[in-house]
Scaffold this active site. Structure first.
Site, short mmCIF file in Angstrom:
data_model
loop_
_atom_site.label_atom_id
_atom_site.label_comp_id
_atom_site.label_asym_id
_atom_site.label_seq_id
_atom_site.Cartn_x
_atom_site.Cartn_y
_atom_site.Cartn_z
N ARG A 84 0.80 -1.23 0.00
CA ARG A 84 0.00 0.00 0.00
C ARG A 84 0.84 1.28 0.00
NH1 ARG A 84 -3.41 -1.44 5.17
NH2 ARG A 84 -1.29 -2.04 5.72
N LYS A 129 -1.74 -19.02 5.11
CA LYS A 129 -2.60 -19.46 6.20
C LYS A 129 -2.69 -18.37 7.25
CE LYS A 129 -0.86 -20.33 9.75
NZ LYS A 129 0.07 -19.42 10.47
N ASP A 170 0.57 -24.51 3.54
CA ASP A 170 0.84 -24.76 4.95
C ASP A 170 2.30 -25.17 4.97
OD1 ASP A 170 1.38 -26.10 7.37
OD2 ASP A 170 -0.75 -26.47 7.67
N HIS A 171 3.17 -24.28 5.43
CA HIS A 171 4.59 -24.53 5.19
C HIS A 171 5.11 -25.78 5.91
CE1 HIS A 171 5.21 -22.27 8.98
NE2 HIS A 171 6.40 -22.82 9.02
N LYS A 185 8.21 -29.11 4.94
CA LYS A 185 9.38 -29.51 5.73
C LYS A 185 9.77 -30.93 5.35
CE LYS A 185 8.26 -26.55 9.69
NZ LYS A 185 9.35 -25.62 9.91
N ASP A 238 -3.73 -19.99 14.56
CA ASP A 238 -2.39 -19.76 14.01
C ASP A 238 -1.64 -21.08 13.77
OD1 ASP A 238 -0.28 -17.94 13.24
OD2 ASP A 238 0.75 -18.49 15.08
N HIS A 296 -1.11 -26.31 10.86
CA HIS A 296 0.09 -27.15 10.97
C HIS A 296 -0.18 -28.44 11.77
CE1 HIS A 296 1.85 -23.61 9.41
NE2 HIS A 296 2.12 -23.01 10.53
N LYS A 339 11.73 -24.78 21.52
CA LYS A 339 11.11 -24.97 20.21
C LYS A 339 11.22 -26.45 19.88
CE LYS A 339 11.31 -23.39 15.39
NZ LYS A 339 9.94 -22.94 15.22
P1 NDP Z 1 2.38 -8.87 8.21
O1 NDP Z 1 1.53 -8.51 9.37
O2 NDP Z 1 3.83 -8.51 8.24
O3 NDP Z 1 1.66 -8.20 6.94
C1 NDP Z 1 2.17 -8.31 5.61
C2 NDP Z 1 1.83 -7.04 4.87
O4 NDP Z 1 0.43 -6.96 4.66
C3 NDP Z 1 2.19 -5.78 5.62
O5 NDP Z 1 3.54 -5.46 5.44
C4 NDP Z 1 1.26 -4.78 5.00
O6 NDP Z 1 1.79 -4.35 3.76
C5 NDP Z 1 0.03 -5.60 4.72
N1 NDP Z 1 -0.94 -5.46 5.80
C6 NDP Z 1 -0.75 -5.66 7.12
N2 NDP Z 1 -1.89 -5.44 7.82
C7 NDP Z 1 -2.81 -5.12 6.91
C8 NDP Z 1 -4.18 -4.78 7.02
N3 NDP Z 1 -4.81 -4.77 8.17
N4 NDP Z 1 -4.83 -4.47 5.88
C9 NDP Z 1 -4.21 -4.48 4.71
N5 NDP Z 1 -2.91 -4.80 4.57
C10 NDP Z 1 -2.22 -5.11 5.65
O7 NDP Z 1 2.18 -10.39 7.91
P2 NDP Z 1 3.26 -11.53 7.73
O8 NDP Z 1 4.19 -11.13 6.64
O9 NDP Z 1 3.79 -11.92 9.04
O10 NDP Z 1 2.34 -12.76 7.26
C11 NDP Z 1 1.70 -12.75 6.03
C12 NDP Z 1 0.84 -13.99 5.93
O11 NDP Z 1 1.66 -15.13 6.06
C13 NDP Z 1 -0.22 -14.11 7.02
O12 NDP Z 1 -1.37 -14.67 6.47
C14 NDP Z 1 0.40 -15.05 8.04
O13 NDP Z 1 -0.56 -15.76 8.76
C15 NDP Z 1 1.21 -15.96 7.13
N6 NDP Z 1 2.37 -16.56 7.79
C16 NDP Z 1 3.28 -15.78 8.41
C17 NDP Z 1 4.40 -16.34 9.02
C18 NDP Z 1 5.41 -15.51 9.70
O14 NDP Z 1 6.29 -16.11 10.35
N7 NDP Z 1 5.37 -14.18 9.57
C19 NDP Z 1 4.63 -17.80 8.99
C20 NDP Z 1 3.62 -18.53 8.25
C21 NDP Z 1 2.54 -17.92 7.68
P3 NDP Z 1 1.58 -2.88 3.18
O15 NDP Z 1 1.32 -1.97 4.32
O16 NDP Z 1 2.89 -2.62 2.48
O17 NDP Z 1 0.44 -3.00 2.24
C1 BG6 Z 2 3.49 -19.73 11.39
C2 BG6 Z 2 2.85 -19.01 12.52
O1 BG6 Z 2 2.53 -20.34 10.58
O2 BG6 Z 2 4.37 -20.73 11.88
C3 BG6 Z 2 3.89 -18.43 13.46
O3 BG6 Z 2 2.04 -17.95 12.01
C4 BG6 Z 2 4.87 -19.49 13.90
O4 BG6 Z 2 3.25 -17.86 14.60
C5 BG6 Z 2 5.42 -20.22 12.70
O5 BG6 Z 2 5.91 -18.86 14.61
C6 BG6 Z 2 6.27 -21.41 13.13
O6 BG6 Z 2 6.88 -21.95 12.00
P1 BG6 Z 2 8.20 -22.83 12.16
O7 BG6 Z 2 8.50 -23.28 10.77
O8 BG6 Z 2 9.24 -21.90 12.72
O9 BG6 Z 2 7.88 -23.92 13.10
#
Ligand code: NDP
Ligand code: BG6
Length: 515
Positions: free
Chosen positions: A60, A169, A198-199, A203, A256, A261, A366
């Site tokens: 954005r 997810k 689903d990562h 694995k 989550d 997972h 962990k």
């Molecule tokens: P973030 O909270 O970092 O959000 C990613 C981006 O989405 C932000 O940088 C922002 O980009 C945009 N964003 C955030 N909040 C909103 C909002 N309310 N409305 C619109 N845009 C928004 O998420 P993650 O990168 O941590 O995770 C992304 C996805 O991956 C999620 O669905 C999460 O469940 C999944 N996931 C995350 C993991 C992790 O370890 N982080 C692991 C496994 C899955 P901008 O402002 O530039 O538009």
């Molecule tokens: C993500 C969750 O799907 O998996 C996180 O959103 C969590 O909260 C992560 O930390 C754990 O992944 P891993 O691969 O480190 O076990």
């Protein structure tokens, strides 16, 4: 272009990936920095991406291509499993582009389409688009709708460069929203274009679960209610919510971790042998296993579910904050950072065998483990007195860390006296295969690029899992903080989780030392 090789894609499966444009929605986020960008570049380093490959970050904020390149470079320096040398980076960065736009604004998608067409003109051929939806789940719906409305979903449909979409997810917030997402997906895409990720399925150790079960004949005869007394699945983390409080507080441990997972690990452990390794056969069997799960007792004398939130404590010897004191968490938050449950499958193989699941943040360590506990032999020769104590046989499948498999058996200790002691037969991935294993996201992005959905979740699988858990979430929502247990950070969770196993002759195994 991202790939610097002279040969085109040479995956282990010998598939040839067409010219590709990867578009990440939410590219400024945590996941892109820690996992997606490193995965894409490590694939590139291994010459597994097509020569003509571009990466467009979508977000954005109106940031320049230069700033985006800097962000990606920093992310790679911080998180890539292998170093990115200057020569590779100089070539890679030419194909990094940023596109600013809102997720609910059709015009932003139409201008994205123009950028994509321009790239195709520049490379003088058609490219497949891989859209990676990596935003918080609340934004999935407008993105999918706009991919449909703008025509991006239909690009080159029916050809080898048809668009594909990976959806992060959790897939929805509950059964209703997952169903709505599936409806939009069905309207806008062919199922063959859709990859619900689903990562954990990427694995190595999770993929190996099927091999362990079905490529070794010794397990099948005992993999059932006659020889297994319980199955435990623990996915514990020592980290807290960190800077993801905004997302996490709307999610909690059940959404989550457990819904996706942990339930996937359960499905792979419990399912029947598929008739082949094709994606549909495997997914059919996983769905059947999930379908067999009995509804959970949510309240009353002996509920099957426990939830808790972490209090302050010590992790790795350092003091840590309580969940309520983390950034962005409301003082009255009723969100669980820990959930545990006792489940039964109402089917021929598993009738009466408890499956205990637990997952939480700020736990003692962990560890992701599946523990299969076998029944004890009859107490005739051994087992009557304490010196001849027979410990249960355990098969411990360590998903991470120290990936491996350990089988615990009973042995006589050396000496004139007859004394029994559990011993272990251990296999470690690192000792046997070395440590340079690709990350889950590398495997999964590559599979999606090649159209292989085996390690992704089908829509009905996601709904089946939500179907079991949605009533629990509704009940917890209605209770606020009432019934929410507490545990000190750095421990193995609340006492109430031990009560789930009380009287069953079982105890939580992960975290107990058997050495
Ligand atoms: P973030 O909270 O970092 O959000 C990613 C981006 O989405 C932000 O940088 C922002 O980009 C945009 N964003 C955030 N909040 C909103 C909002 N309310 N409305 C619109 N845009 C928004 O998420 P993650 O990168 O941590 O995770 C992304 C996805 O991956 C999620 O669905 C999460 O469940 C999944 N996931 C995350 C993991 C992790 O370890 N982080 C692991 C496994 C899955 P901008 O402002 O530039 O538009
Ligand atoms: C993500 C969750 O799907 O998996 C996180 O959103 C969590 O909260 C992560 O930390 C754990 O992944 P891993 O691969 O480190 O076990």
């Amino acid at each position: 272009m991202i790939n610097t090789s002279t040969t085109d894609s040479k995956t282990s499966l010998n598939r040839k990936t067409p010219p590709t444009i990867i578009i990440i929605f939410g590219a400024s986020g945590d996941l892109t920095a820690r996992k997606l960008a490193p995965a894409i570049f490590n694939l590139s380093k291994d010459n597994l991406l097509p020569k003509k490959c571009f990466l467009i970050g979508y977000g954005r904020s109106a940031i320049s291509d230069e700033s985006f390149k800097n962000e990606i470079k920093e992310a790679l320096d911080a998180h890539s499993r292998r170093k990115i040398e200057a020569s590779t980076w100089n070539t890679l960065e030419k194909n990094l582009i940023f596109h600013a736009g809102a997720y609910d604004d059709l015009n932003s998608f139409l201008t994205l389409e123009k950028k994509i067409s321009k790239i195709e003109k520049q490379i003088d051929c058609k490219a497949q688009c891989l859209f990676y939806v990596s935003t918080p789940p609340g934004v999935f719906m407008p993105i999918l709708e706009n991919l449909g409305e703008s025509g991006l979903a239909k690009r080159h449909r029916g050809t080898e460069t048809a668009s594909k979409v990976i959806i992060e997810k959790p897939f929805g917030r509950n059964l209703q929203s997952a169903h709505e997402l599936n409806q939009v997906i069905n309207k806008r895409f062919d199922e063959s274009q859709v990859f619900r990720i689903d990562h954990y399925l990427g694995k190595e150790t999770v993929q190996s679960l099927l091999v362990q079960r079905f490529a070794n004949s010794i397990f099948e005869p005992v993999w059932n209610r006659n020889y297994v007394s319980s199955v435990q699945i623990t996915v514990s983390e020592d980290i807290g919510v960190g800077n993801r409080g905004g997302y996490y507080d709307k999610s909690g441990a059940l959404r989550d971790m457990i819904q996706n997972h942990v339930m996937q690990l359960l499905a792979l452990t419990a399912m029947e042998p598929p008739s082949s390794l094709d994606p549909e056969s495997i997914r059919d069997e996983k769905v059947k296993a999930l379908k067999a799960l009995k509804p959970l007792a949510i309240e009353g004398e002996s509920p099957d579910v426990v939830r808790a939130s972490y209090a302050a404590g010590l992790v790795g010897g350092l003091p840590t904050k309580a969940y309520l004191d983390e950034e962005g968490i409301p003082q009255d938050s009723g969100t669980e950072t820990y959930a545990a449950m006792r489940l039964y499958l109402d089917n021929w193989r598993w009738k009466g065998v408890p499956f205990y699941l637990r997952s939480g943040k700020r736990l003692a360590m962990k560890a992701s483990e599946i523990v299969v506990q076998f029944t004890r032999p009859p107490a005739i020769l051994f087992g009557q007195d304490s010196r001849l104590k027979v410990s249960p046989n355990l098969l411990v499948i360590r998903i991470q860390p120290n990936e491996g498999v350990t089988l615990y058996l009973n042995s006589k200790t050396p000496g004139l006296e007859t004394k029994l002691q559990p011993i272990k037969l251990a296999f470690g991935y690192e000792t046997t295969f070395g440590s340079d294993t690709p990350e889950a996201y590398e495997r999964l992005i590559l599979d999606a690029l090649n159209g292989d959905g085996t390690l992704f979740i089908r829509g009905d699988e996601a709904e089946m899992s939500w179907g079991l858990l949605s009533p629990v979430l509704d009940y917890w929502d209605s209770q606020g903080r009432q019934g929410l247990e507490s545990y000190a950070s750095g421990t193995w969770g609340p006492l109430a989780a031990d009560k789930l196993l009380l009287g069953s002759g079982h105890e939580w195994i992960t975290g107990r030392s058997y050495d």
